[in-house]
Design a protein around this motif. Structure first.
Motif, PDB file in Angstrom:
ATOM      1  N   SER A 111     -23.014  52.739  13.821  1.00  0.00           N
ATOM      2  CA  SER A 111     -22.303  52.104  15.205  1.00  0.00           C
ATOM      3  C   SER A 111     -20.590  52.530  14.384  1.00  0.00           C
ATOM      4  O   SER A 111     -20.865  52.531  13.562  1.00  0.00           O
TER       5      SER A 111
ATOM      6  N   GLY B 175     -20.882  49.256  25.434  1.00  0.00           N
ATOM      7  CA  GLY B 175     -21.706  50.061  24.152  1.00  0.00           C
ATOM      8  C   GLY B 175     -22.112  51.139  24.371  1.00  0.00           C
ATOM      9  O   GLY B 175     -22.500  50.947  25.645  1.00  0.00           O
TER      10      GLY B 175
ATOM     11  N   VAL C 244     -25.272  53.507  23.420  1.00  0.00           N
ATOM     12  CA  VAL C 244     -26.310  53.410  22.806  1.00  0.00           C
ATOM     13  C   VAL C 244     -26.532  54.618  23.110  1.00  0.00           C
ATOM     14  O   VAL C 244     -27.752  55.220  24.172  1.00  0.00           O
TER      15      VAL C 244
ATOM     16  N   SER D  47     -17.030  50.287  11.094  1.00  0.00           N
ATOM     17  CA  SER D  47     -18.144  50.695  11.248  1.00  0.00           C
ATOM     18  C   SER D  47     -19.968  49.470  10.973  1.00  0.00           C
ATOM     19  O   SER D  47     -18.839  49.123  10.083  1.00  0.00           O
TER      20      SER D  47
ATOM     21  N   GLU E 134     -17.838  49.554  21.339  1.00  0.00           N
ATOM     22  CA  GLU E 134     -18.953  50.629  20.459  1.00  0.00           C
ATOM     23  C   GLU E 134     -19.848  51.697  20.679  1.00  0.00           C
ATOM     24  O   GLU E 134     -20.106  51.901  21.601  1.00  0.00           O
ATOM     25  N   LYS E 135     -19.932  52.814  19.914  1.00  0.00           N
ATOM     26  CA  LYS E 135     -21.073  53.848  20.383  1.00  0.00           C
ATOM     27  C   LYS E 135     -21.542  53.360  19.264  1.00  0.00           C
ATOM     28  O   LYS E 135     -21.530  53.752  18.345  1.00  0.00           O
ATOM     29  N   ALA E 136     -23.318  53.387  19.040  1.00  0.00           N
ATOM     30  CA  ALA E 136     -24.190  53.665  18.445  1.00  0.00           C
ATOM     31  C   ALA E 136     -24.989  54.286  18.355  1.00  0.00           C
ATOM     32  O   ALA E 136     -25.607  55.407  19.650  1.00  0.00           O
ATOM     33  N   THR E 137     -26.371  54.537  17.333  1.00  0.00           N
ATOM     34  CA  THR E 137     -26.508  55.917  17.094  1.00  0.00           C
ATOM     35  C   THR E 137     -28.591  54.604  16.772  1.00  0.00           C
ATOM     36  O   THR E 137     -27.881  53.586  15.655  1.00  0.00           O
TER      37      THR E 137
END
Length: 169
Positions: free
Chosen positions: A140, A61, A63, A126, A160-163
């Motif tokens: 994400s 991930g 983040v 998502s 995943e890419k998350a904020t």
């Protein structure tokens, strides 16, 4: 001999289930997996979320929080502990605020690619999680690799890419 004739079809059916039906997946299995994940998230059951992970689970991930970015690579044990810690922190914060924090959770499945042998699926999905309205927002998007073992859907890999945004900035 009569017992053998009666038992043989049961053994054949059990073998068929174990080697064929219990290991193949469909789009309906995938959709049900995410519904169960949603229910476990909203009902705050980290152990149910952990039970959806294969023993060989791996996650990668990225983040982003404020001006910082971080990449993590974790296994099932680490992911489960992280989920337990997250729910404990929600409970602790809720206690300090005089109640239970409201969780708003949602997901969108963008694409499901089932392998030709129907033993795995790669899902573009998502997620969003809002904690107590404006306290925290997590968004994400990534891909999950799902498998089916003994009739149970499991996530084997997640990227995943998350904020993460906080209302306390």
């Amino acid at each position: 001999m009569k017992k053998l004739i009666l038992i043989a079809p049961l053994v054949a059916a059990a073998g068929w289930w174990y080697f064929v039906e219990g290991r193949t997946l469909t789009e309906d299995n995938v959709l049900a997996f995410y519904k169960q994940q949603e229910a476990a998230t909203l009902s705050r059951h980290p152990e149910e979320l952990c039970a959806q992970m294969d023993d060989e689970f791996q996650a990668i991930g990225d983040v982003a929080f404020q001006d910082q970015e971080r990449r993590d690579r974790i296994n099932k044990e680490q992911a489960c502990q992280s989920v337990r810690d997250m729910y404990k922190s929600f409970d602790d914060l809720g206690d300090k605020m005089g109640g239970t924090l409201q969780l708003d959770y949602g997901y969108s499945i963008h694409k499901i690619d089932i392998s030709p042998d129907r033993k795995s699926a790669v899902v573009d999905v998502s997620y969003s999680l809002d904690v107590a309205g404006s306290i925290m927002h997590i968004r994400s998007r990534g891909t999950d690799t799902l498998i089916r073992r003994n009739g149970k859907m499991l996530v084997l890999r997640s990227e995943e890419k998350a904020t993460l945004e906080s209302g306390f900035n």
